[in-house]
Design a protein around this motif. Sequence first.
Motif, mmCIF file in Angstrom:
data_model
loop_
_atom_site.group_PDB
_atom_site.id
_atom_site.type_symbol
_atom_site.label_atom_id
_atom_site.label_comp_id
_atom_site.label_asym_id
_atom_site.label_seq_id
_atom_site.Cartn_x
_atom_site.Cartn_y
_atom_site.Cartn_z
ATOM 1 N N ILE A 72 0.846 -1.202 0.000
ATOM 2 C CA ILE A 72 0.000 0.000 0.000
ATOM 3 C C ILE A 72 0.879 1.249 0.000
ATOM 4 O O ILE A 72 0.605 2.213 -0.718
ATOM 5 N N GLN A 73 1.945 1.177 0.774
ATOM 6 C CA GLN A 73 2.898 2.289 0.778
ATOM 7 C C GLN A 73 3.437 2.535 -0.645
ATOM 8 O O GLN A 73 3.483 3.670 -1.119
ATOM 9 N N ASP A 74 3.820 1.462 -1.319
ATOM 10 C CA ASP A 74 4.391 1.603 -2.667
ATOM 11 C C ASP A 74 3.340 2.096 -3.676
ATOM 12 O O ASP A 74 3.657 2.850 -4.584
ATOM 13 N N ALA A 75 2.101 1.657 -3.484
ATOM 14 C CA ALA A 75 1.031 2.090 -4.410
ATOM 15 C C ALA A 75 0.745 3.583 -4.268
ATOM 16 O O ALA A 75 0.147 4.203 -5.160
ATOM 17 N N GLN A 76 1.196 4.165 -3.158
ATOM 18 C CA GLN A 76 1.038 5.609 -2.935
ATOM 19 C C GLN A 76 1.743 6.430 -4.016
ATOM 20 O O GLN A 76 1.488 7.615 -4.159
ATOM 21 N N ASN A 77 2.625 5.776 -4.743
ATOM 22 C CA ASN A 77 3.339 6.471 -5.827
ATOM 23 C C ASN A 77 2.427 6.741 -7.028
ATOM 24 O O ASN A 77 2.828 7.408 -7.984
ATOM 25 N N SER A 78 1.188 6.249 -6.989
ATOM 26 C CA SER A 78 0.265 6.406 -8.128
ATOM 27 C C SER A 78 -0.020 7.875 -8.413
ATOM 28 O O SER A 78 -0.117 8.684 -7.481
ATOM 29 N N PRO A 79 -0.194 8.205 -9.692
ATOM 30 C CA PRO A 79 -0.569 9.577 -10.025
ATOM 31 C C PRO A 79 -2.038 9.851 -9.693
ATOM 32 O O PRO A 79 -2.849 8.923 -9.643
#
Length: 218
Positions: free
Chosen positions: A30-37
Amino acid sequence: MNFEDVYTHEHATRKFLSRKVSEKLLARLIQDAQNSPSLLNSQPWHVYAVMGDARINLCREYEALVRAGKHPQEDFAAMLSLHWDTFPSQNMVNFGASQSYFFRDKLSLFTQANDTMFNAPVLVYLTIPKASPAWSIFDLGIFAQSLMLLAINKGLAVIPAHSLVAYPELVRKYAQIPDNESVGMAIGIGYADCKAEVNADKYIPKRLPLRSVYRLSK
Ligand SMILES: Cc1cc2nc3c(=O)[nH]c(=O)nc-3n(C[C@H](O)[C@H](O)[C@H](O)COP(=O)(O)O)c2cc1C
């Protein structure tokens, strides 16, 4: 995995093993998905995961509602109409036909899988504020895709499913979602039960040819 492998592995898994997913790994995804635009970096999503006893109880109540024939009332219901008079409705008809053709008399496996929440050990619910512009639904979709690809990259399997948000009030109760957020989508995450018939790896719904979806003007 390299990116192409991850991407080509992205198909719906409809039966998961009971094997647990580590809480640390889930938080990392979830932390990594925070990089989504997102529109103006609005990051309109909130993420609520349900596992363990809460998942078991949620699943039990969900199954009871399905058995009682309770009509689904998804918060995004207006987005899902089988009466769309557009080309996606034809694609949905084709999807149904391909399932019938491939699974024949075992079509009930799909219903069973949905009705039992795919036995997914983790249910991840994605919300946006109720007072959101349509852009936020677009952003939420991007976030969902990021999360799914990141999960697959870690050897997990996924199912995005609107059936999991059929009864938003139930989801709100178990996932502790406030009233001012729409329960948009859910993703089941876990380890695939590769022996389950419903996960037959030869069954991959066909995509339209490039010429049907793409036009280049110059
Ligand atoms: C928004 C959305 C909702 C979906 N809802 C369900 C669902 O409720 N039940 C289900 O079995 N599959 C569901 N799916 C999975 C699709 O049926 C699947 O992605 C599609 O048929 C293409 O197949 P593939 O992902 O295995 O390649 C959903 C997918 C998306 C993106």
